[in-house]
Design an enzyme around this catalytic site. Structure first.
Site, short mmCIF file in Angstrom:
data_model
loop_
_atom_site.label_atom_id
_atom_site.label_comp_id
_atom_site.label_asym_id
_atom_site.label_seq_id
_atom_site.Cartn_x
_atom_site.Cartn_y
_atom_site.Cartn_z
N ARG A 218 101.03 33.36 64.95
CA ARG A 218 100.38 34.68 64.91
C ARG A 218 100.28 35.30 66.30
O ARG A 218 100.23 36.53 66.44
CB ARG A 218 99.03 34.58 64.22
N GLU B 159 92.29 18.12 65.05
CA GLU B 159 91.16 17.46 64.40
C GLU B 159 91.54 16.03 63.98
O GLU B 159 90.79 15.09 64.19
CB GLU B 159 90.75 18.28 63.19
P1 AMP Z 1 91.61 25.69 68.19
O1 AMP Z 1 92.66 24.92 68.91
O2 AMP Z 1 90.58 24.85 67.53
O3 AMP Z 1 90.98 26.76 69.10
O4 AMP Z 1 92.32 26.46 66.99
C1 AMP Z 1 93.02 27.63 67.22
C2 AMP Z 1 94.28 27.73 66.41
O5 AMP Z 1 94.08 27.35 65.06
C3 AMP Z 1 94.74 29.17 66.40
O6 AMP Z 1 96.16 29.20 66.51
C4 AMP Z 1 94.26 29.71 65.07
O7 AMP Z 1 95.20 30.59 64.52
C5 AMP Z 1 94.06 28.47 64.19
N1 AMP Z 1 92.72 28.46 63.53
C6 AMP Z 1 91.69 27.61 63.79
N2 AMP Z 1 90.63 27.84 63.00
C7 AMP Z 1 90.96 28.90 62.23
C8 AMP Z 1 90.27 29.65 61.20
N3 AMP Z 1 89.00 29.37 60.83
N4 AMP Z 1 90.91 30.69 60.63
C9 AMP Z 1 92.19 31.00 61.01
N5 AMP Z 1 92.89 30.33 61.94
C10 AMP Z 1 92.30 29.29 62.56
#
Ligand code: AMP
Length: 179
Positions: free
Chosen positions: A62, A99
């Site tokens: 995205r 995770e």
């Molecule tokens: P993080 O590494 O935990 O900051 O996760 C970010 C990545 O995961 C981004 O590329 C987001 O598009 C996706 N992502 C994580 N949580 C969500 C959510 N609740 N809704 C949509 N996309 C998410």
């Protein structure tokens, strides 16, 4: 309706996707609405309009859509940061924690020159693990990261602090608390 509310309402919430307990913030509805898409891009680039930016680095997938539009707006080049094995030329790679388990992301070794000014773009920052790894890749290439921009912040997950600890300015447009 306020600008903030309009943008917030253009993002669809999908409950229990991709697994129970997660609220997935779906930006396809924002992208599909001409006014919201333009606003999101305009508002993200606004502080950098007078600044010379060399490259926009977008995180798969995205971040490619938003990053491409932002690169056009700022007359900057675009650099894809991709999951491993997708880029055809010489790459630099970094492992990062998810995770469950680890993953790796890559960018082309010649995509950014030392000292170039770069803005990192993705749709959403949650724990910040993905964006932190992308920043580390860019820093390894000696890029100057001007900012990391996201449409959505999930502030309870602390991603912003992770990037700020690397000295990276973080810009986000809307927040969803409690996620
Ligand atoms: P993080 O590494 O935990 O900051 O996760 C970010 C990545 O995961 C981004 O590329 C987001 O598009 C996706 N992502 C994580 N949580 C969500 C959510 N609740 N809704 C949509 N996309 C998410």
């Amino acid at each position: 309706m306020s600008r903030y509310l309009e943008l917030t309402e253009s993002i669809r919430a999908i409950h229990d996707y991709p697994k129970p307990g997660i609220v997935f913030r779906d930006i396809t509805t924002l992208l599909g609405d001409a006014r919201s898409f333009r606003r999101a891009v305009d508002d993200l680039v606004h502080p950098y309009a007078g600044t010379k930016i060399d490259k926009i680095a977008g995180i798969e997938a995205r971040g490619f859509i938003l990053g491409g539009a932002i690169a056009h707006q700022l007359s900057a080049g675009f650099v894809p940061i991709r999951k491993k094995g997708k880029l055809p030329h010489d790459t630099v790679r970094i492992a990062y924690s998810l995770e469950y388990g680890v993953d790796e992301m890559e960018m082309h070794r010649d995509a950014v020159e030392p000292g170039q000014k770069v803005i990192l773009v993705d749709d959403l920052i949650a724990t910040g693990g993905t964006a932190e790894a992308a920043c580390k890749l860019l820093l390894q290439m000696e890029a100057e990261i001007v900012a990391a921009c996201f449409v959505i912040d999930l502030p309870d997950l602390g991603g912003r602090r992770k990037l700020e600890a690397l000295g990276v300015e973080v810009r986000t447009l809307v927040e969803f608390e409690g996620d």
